[in-house]
Design an enzyme around this catalytic site. Structure first.
Site, mmCIF file in Angstrom:
data_model
loop_
_atom_site.group_PDB
_atom_site.id
_atom_site.type_symbol
_atom_site.label_atom_id
_atom_site.label_comp_id
_atom_site.label_asym_id
_atom_site.label_seq_id
_atom_site.Cartn_x
_atom_site.Cartn_y
_atom_site.Cartn_z
ATOM 1 N N CYS A 109 0.825 -1.222 0.000
ATOM 2 C CA CYS A 109 0.000 0.000 0.000
ATOM 3 C C CYS A 109 0.852 1.261 0.000
ATOM 4 O O CYS A 109 0.344 2.352 -0.270
ATOM 5 C CB CYS A 109 -0.927 -0.012 1.212
ATOM 6 S SG CYS A 109 -2.153 -1.340 1.119
ATOM 7 N N ASN B 220 -10.065 -0.146 -0.523
ATOM 8 C CA ASN B 220 -8.604 -0.031 -0.524
ATOM 9 C C ASN B 220 -8.068 -0.559 -1.859
ATOM 10 O O ASN B 220 -8.102 -1.764 -2.101
ATOM 11 C CB ASN B 220 -8.047 -0.837 0.657
ATOM 12 C CG ASN B 220 -6.532 -0.778 0.758
ATOM 13 O OD1 ASN B 220 -5.861 -0.309 -0.155
ATOM 14 N ND2 ASN B 220 -5.999 -1.258 1.872
ATOM 15 N N HIS C 155 -3.222 7.072 2.637
ATOM 16 C CA HIS C 155 -3.649 5.787 2.096
ATOM 17 C C HIS C 155 -5.046 5.481 2.626
ATOM 18 O O HIS C 155 -5.341 5.704 3.803
ATOM 19 C CB HIS C 155 -2.645 4.710 2.530
ATOM 20 C CG HIS C 155 -3.108 3.327 2.222
ATOM 21 N ND1 HIS C 155 -3.537 2.952 0.978
ATOM 22 C CD2 HIS C 155 -3.221 2.220 3.014
ATOM 23 C CE1 HIS C 155 -3.885 1.677 1.002
ATOM 24 N NE2 HIS C 155 -3.708 1.214 2.229
HETATM 25 N N1 COA Z 1 -18.631 -8.760 8.250
HETATM 26 C C1 COA Z 1 -19.220 -9.001 9.420
HETATM 27 N N2 COA Z 1 -18.543 -9.322 10.543
HETATM 28 C C2 COA Z 1 -17.206 -9.418 10.436
HETATM 29 C C3 COA Z 1 -16.521 -9.203 9.226
HETATM 30 C C4 COA Z 1 -17.291 -8.860 8.112
HETATM 31 N N3 COA Z 1 -16.743 -8.615 6.890
HETATM 32 N N4 COA Z 1 -15.205 -9.365 9.439
HETATM 33 C C5 COA Z 1 -15.049 -9.667 10.720
HETATM 34 N N5 COA Z 1 -16.267 -9.709 11.332
HETATM 35 C C6 COA Z 1 -16.561 -9.990 12.731
HETATM 36 C C7 COA Z 1 -15.457 -10.765 13.420
HETATM 37 O O1 COA Z 1 -15.604 -12.135 13.208
HETATM 38 C C8 COA Z 1 -15.650 -10.359 14.847
HETATM 39 O O2 COA Z 1 -16.696 -11.113 15.402
HETATM 40 P P1 COA Z 1 -16.641 -11.598 16.927
HETATM 41 O O3 COA Z 1 -16.606 -10.341 17.752
HETATM 42 O O4 COA Z 1 -17.896 -12.373 17.074
HETATM 43 O O5 COA Z 1 -15.382 -12.400 17.032
HETATM 44 C C9 COA Z 1 -16.125 -8.915 14.766
HETATM 45 O O6 COA Z 1 -16.644 -8.751 13.435
HETATM 46 C C10 COA Z 1 -15.024 -7.916 15.004
HETATM 47 O O7 COA Z 1 -13.934 -8.253 14.179
HETATM 48 P P2 COA Z 1 -12.581 -7.513 14.259
HETATM 49 O O8 COA Z 1 -11.584 -8.161 13.339
HETATM 50 O O9 COA Z 1 -12.224 -7.311 15.687
HETATM 51 O O10 COA Z 1 -13.007 -6.093 13.646
HETATM 52 P P3 COA Z 1 -12.162 -4.776 13.552
HETATM 53 O O11 COA Z 1 -12.883 -3.703 14.218
HETATM 54 O O12 COA Z 1 -10.716 -5.008 13.902
HETATM 55 O O13 COA Z 1 -12.226 -4.476 11.983
HETATM 56 C C11 COA Z 1 -10.909 -4.632 9.989
HETATM 57 C C12 COA Z 1 -11.657 -5.390 11.079
HETATM 58 C C13 COA Z 1 -10.262 -5.639 9.060
HETATM 59 C C14 COA Z 1 -11.899 -3.769 9.227
HETATM 60 C C15 COA Z 1 -9.847 -3.721 10.655
HETATM 61 O O14 COA Z 1 -9.087 -4.457 11.579
HETATM 62 C C16 COA Z 1 -8.933 -3.094 9.675
HETATM 63 O O15 COA Z 1 -9.345 -2.276 8.863
HETATM 64 N N6 COA Z 1 -7.621 -3.398 9.717
HETATM 65 C C17 COA Z 1 -6.660 -2.847 8.828
HETATM 66 C C18 COA Z 1 -6.573 -3.723 7.650
HETATM 67 C C19 COA Z 1 -6.016 -3.059 6.447
HETATM 68 O O16 COA Z 1 -6.277 -1.915 6.216
HETATM 69 N N7 COA Z 1 -5.247 -3.772 5.652
HETATM 70 C C20 COA Z 1 -4.801 -3.330 4.384
HETATM 71 C C21 COA Z 1 -3.449 -2.817 4.337
HETATM 72 S S1 COA Z 1 -3.189 -1.259 5.007
#
Ligand code: COA
Length: 329
Positions: free
Chosen positions: A112, A283, A253
């Protein structure tokens, strides 16, 4: 010599994939995706078109608008994590499609942060006087490396490309001013596409295990991205005697609107200083920063002499910030 941006353009595919479309493919919902990421929809390129297709469209927009013949380009850098193929480079395909007969070039793999790394690299070739015109492109067809059964990743990414034309100028006070870039390979395990390279070449097993798709530990990436982008952006502003209010536009980003909001707050920026378009495209990896810059330019959000701060964080971990003074009307 200074390296100034004289053109900016982007291309996104017409086909939209909304959160509602994803609800029909995987166990997710619009409310979750919107509140956790800020994304409402993303674009998906046709199956039979590669990353270079979008890169060429973005570059052509600039060449046409600026009336620059492609054979005046000295170099083409394509930042991408989704090259058309392992070899030759996507830059070679782009060079051929554009008929850029005087250009050499290469792909840059910076996840990224690829576009920032490419812009910094290109600026060095110009500042040394070696080159006059460099096309810097960030392009990714993330739909080619997504597992649409993995809700942790498939809701986040989209396809798109952005480009800038970087040219040499004898202006004293314009263009790329500074950059601070970092690489910490201990983060490799948290965000990667493990299959298809030399460590795990394509095999029935890698395909069965979906190792050619992107996988991530979202929470870890999230935490690091906020600290990484905020710290390096503060550092570059301090180094150049600037504070948040001196920056006309912060173009980060686009990984998650919560990451962008948190970084903007840490930097003391008002919402109108921060460019956000993640709701429309998700993204697009190396595409996010130049697409956002191109849209901000179209919307006349910056004028000549404005300070613009770019920042990105991604696979590697690779991250950094780049400060520039806008040189276009
Ligand atoms: N839809 C519905 N529920 C989802 C889901 C989806 N697409 N993805 C995960 N969940 C659920 C999980 O299973 C979890 O359930 P639980 O509480 O019963 O275990 C809950 O939602 C919370 O998941 P979590 O992973 O803690 O959510 P989060 O707030 O960390 O958000 C991301 C997840 C991926 C959006 C976030 O961590 C993120 O944006 N990270 C950066 C990733 C990124 O940008 N990568 C690219 C390179 S920079």
């Amino acid at each position: 010599m200074r390296a100034i941006i004289t053109g900016v353009g982007h291309f996104v595919p017409d086909q939209k994939m909304t959160n509602e479309d994803l609800e029909r493919m995987v166990d997710t919902n619009d409310e979750w995706i919107t509140s956790r990421t800020g994304i409402k929809e993303r674009r998906v390129l046709e199956k039979d078109k590669p990353t270079s297709y979008m890169a060429v469209q973005a570059a052509k927009t600039i060449l046409d608008r600026n009336n620059v013949p492609a054979d005046e380009l000295d170099m083409i850098i394509v930042a991408t994590s989704t090259p058309d193929m392992m070899m030759p480079s996507t830059a070679a395909v782009v060079q051929n499609e554009l008929n850029a007969s005087g250009a050499w070039g290469f792909d840059l793999s910076g996840g990224c942060s690829g576009f920032l790394f490419a812009l910094a690299t290109a600026s060095q070739f110009i500042e040394t006087g070696r080159h006059q015109k460099v096309m810097v492109i960030g392009a990714d067809k993330m739909s080619a490396v997504l597992n649409y059964k993995d809700r942790d990743t498939c809701v986040i990414f989209g396809d798109g490309a952005g480009a800038v034309l970087l040219e040499s100028s004898d202006a004293k006070d314009a263009g790329i001013e500074d950059f601070i870039l970092h690489l910490d390979g201990s983060g490799a395990k948290y965000l990667n596409i493990p299959g298809g390279g030399s460590s795990q070449p394509a095999s029935y097993e890698t395909i069965d295990k979906k190792l050619h798709c992107i996988c991530q530990d979202g929470k870890t990436v999230f935490r690091h991205a906020i600290t990484g982008m905020a710290d390096v952006s503060s550092e570059i502003m301090k180094k150049n005697n600037l504070v948040g209010k001196d920056i006309r536009l912060f173009i980060p980003h686009q990984a998650n609107s919560r990451i962008i909001d948190a970084v903007g707050k840490k930097l003391g920026m008002n919402p109108d200083q921060v460019v956000i378009n993640i709701q429309n495209y998700g993204n697009t990896t190396a595409g996010t920063v130049p697409i956002a810059m191109s849209e901000a330019y179209q919307e006349k959000m910056m004028k000549q002499g404005d300070w613009i701060l770019l920042s990105a964080y991604g696979a590697g971990f690779a991250w950094g910030s780049l400060l520039l003074k806008w040189a276009m009307d």
